[in-house]
Design an enzyme around this catalytic site. Structure first.
Site: not given
Length: 435
Positions: A13-14, A54, A115, A262
């Site tokens: 994530d990120d 996301c 999510h 991302n």
């Protein structure tokens, strides 16, 4: 014995493009297990996320289609205010990677971040997963497990749970437990870490968790060293998962993919690119991408194949011998020909759009068309990966052709709803780029 492969999809994530050693980490990052995964498989130099943030990328991953086809993915990202709203999420009736594999005889589990909409209308168990342990929303505190509304967001199935521990380690433990069980059928394990998403807390930062309380987006928190430790903790967990596969004789016939949802955040390294999360510059969408399947693909290879998040649904289905639902044909492509012959490159175009800053982008061969804040850009990424030399005036014919191709693609997509949420804080600052 069923010789179809097991699948493990690991999503960070990120994570920035250069946050792993095998992608050129420059700041002392230590990722030996992911580096080993890359050495035993195929490393994509031109791997992309379907979105610069996301939840839209997660819609693309699970459906194999451009996220713009679904209303919930128009949110940038899906906000906590989506709770209870029946139109903001992944419809349970929509075919998904886990539902198609489950119907073909696979066990399926999601460990980590969902999510894609909130109960009672949406959830992992409604969209093809047999098991779920993790978080329903976006970022949560790594120790208290609360989101930025102050709500505890750690679930076992559809029930909130109060398991104590550092989230990255809890997800690793549950994933290792899953592959360690007896499976009479092949399985899909989606391991979606929250690391290294904010709040920036490593394993020894529980005092920082107590300090920030509900202020998860802490503008005064974090450091490059903390961020590196968070990535390292995730890498350690992946090492434990790989060891468990080997211990149970599953490593040769398990197809593993690792990537990020991302591009990088405040402390990420996206070299040699510019931009970050929320940008359609390369730093916001170019991500590390690794695939390994010892029994079914090349090893120790690198490919310039342009690949995106949505490609992995048709690729996994191809490897399993499963046909996509004809009413929901994938927009992603089957990458198996490239994985078996990394010297082969499939021609394709990739499109992006975001309400944030009115962004548009098209990647076609070496060329990239970009619109930001009403300005048009044309870059040759082979010559200028940092997107510094705007060739729009020098190559007006190419610019016009790429603008036309983008417009033709966009006409086939639903328009962005005027009320779609854009990820900004109450003060108007980019939620992804504080400070």
């Amino acid at each position: 014995m069923d010789r179809r492969p097991n699948f493990i999809f690991i999503l960070a994530d990120d994570l920035g493009y250069a946050d792993l050693g095998c992608f050129g980490a420059r700041d002392g990052a230590s990722t030996p297990h992911l580096d080993r995964l890359a050495a035993g498989g195929v490393r994509f130099t031109d791997g992309y996320a379907n979105s610069a943030l996301c939840s839209p990328s997660r819609f693309a991953l699970i459906t194999g289609r451009y996220q713009y086809r679904l209303r919930g993915a128009a949110e940038e990202p899906l906000p906590p205010s989506a709770k209870g709203q029946a139109h903001l999420g992944l419809p349970p009736s929509h075919p998904t990677l886990p539902s198609l594999l489950r119907d073909a005889g696979y066990d399926t589990a999601l460990v980590g971040k969902w999510h894609l909409g909130y109960p009672p209308h949406f959830g992992p168990l409604k969209s093809g997963y047999d098991e779920f342990f993790g978080t329903l929303g976006g970022g949560i505190d790594y120790f208290s497990h609360i989101d930025h509304t102050g709500t505890r967001d750690l679930h076992d199935g559809e029930v909130a749970c109060h398991e104590r521990g550092y989230v990255t380690d809890l997800l690793t433990r549950r994933a290792v437990d899953y592959v360690s069980r007896r499976h009479d059928r092949p399985f899909l394990l989606s391991l979606h870490y929250t690391a290294p998403h904010w709040p920036w807390e490593a394993r020894d930062d529980e005092a920082e968790s107590a300090r920030i309380g509900r202020a998860l987006l802490h503008y005064d928190g974090g450091s490059p060293a903390t961020y590196r430790r968070m990535v390292s903790h995730m890498d350690e967990g992946i090492g434990k998962l790989l060891a468990s596969l080997q211990r149970h004789g599953l490593d040769q016939n398990t197809f593993i993919v690792f990537t990020s949802d991302n591009g990088g955040e405040r402390f990420s390294d996206v070299w040699p690119f510019v931009g970050a999360k929320m940008d359609l510059l390369e730093g916001g969408i170019r991500v590390p991408l690794i695939a390994r399947w010892p029994a079914g693909m090349a090893a120790g290879a690198s490919t310039p194949q342009v690949a995106a998040t949505m490609d992995w649904m048709p690729t996994f289905l191809s490897a399993a011998g499963v046909v996509p639902d004809p009413e929901f044909p994938p927009d992603g492509i089957d990458l198996m020909p490239v994985l078996r012959e990394p010297g082969r490159v499939l021609e394709r175009a990739l499109h992006w759009r975001m309400k944030h800053r009115g962004q548009r982008a098209l990647r076609l061969g070496d060329w990239k068309y970009l619109v930001q804040d009403g300005h048009e850009y044309l870059f040759n990424l082979a010559a200028d990966p940092r997107e510094r030399a705007n060739l729009a005036r020098r190559s007006p014919g190419i610019l016009a052709d790429m603008r036309r191709q983008f417009d033709e693609w966009e006409q086939r997509m639903p328009s962005i709803p005027p009320d779609a949420y854009v990820g900004r804080t109450a003060t108007g600052e980019d939620m992804a780029r504080p400070g």
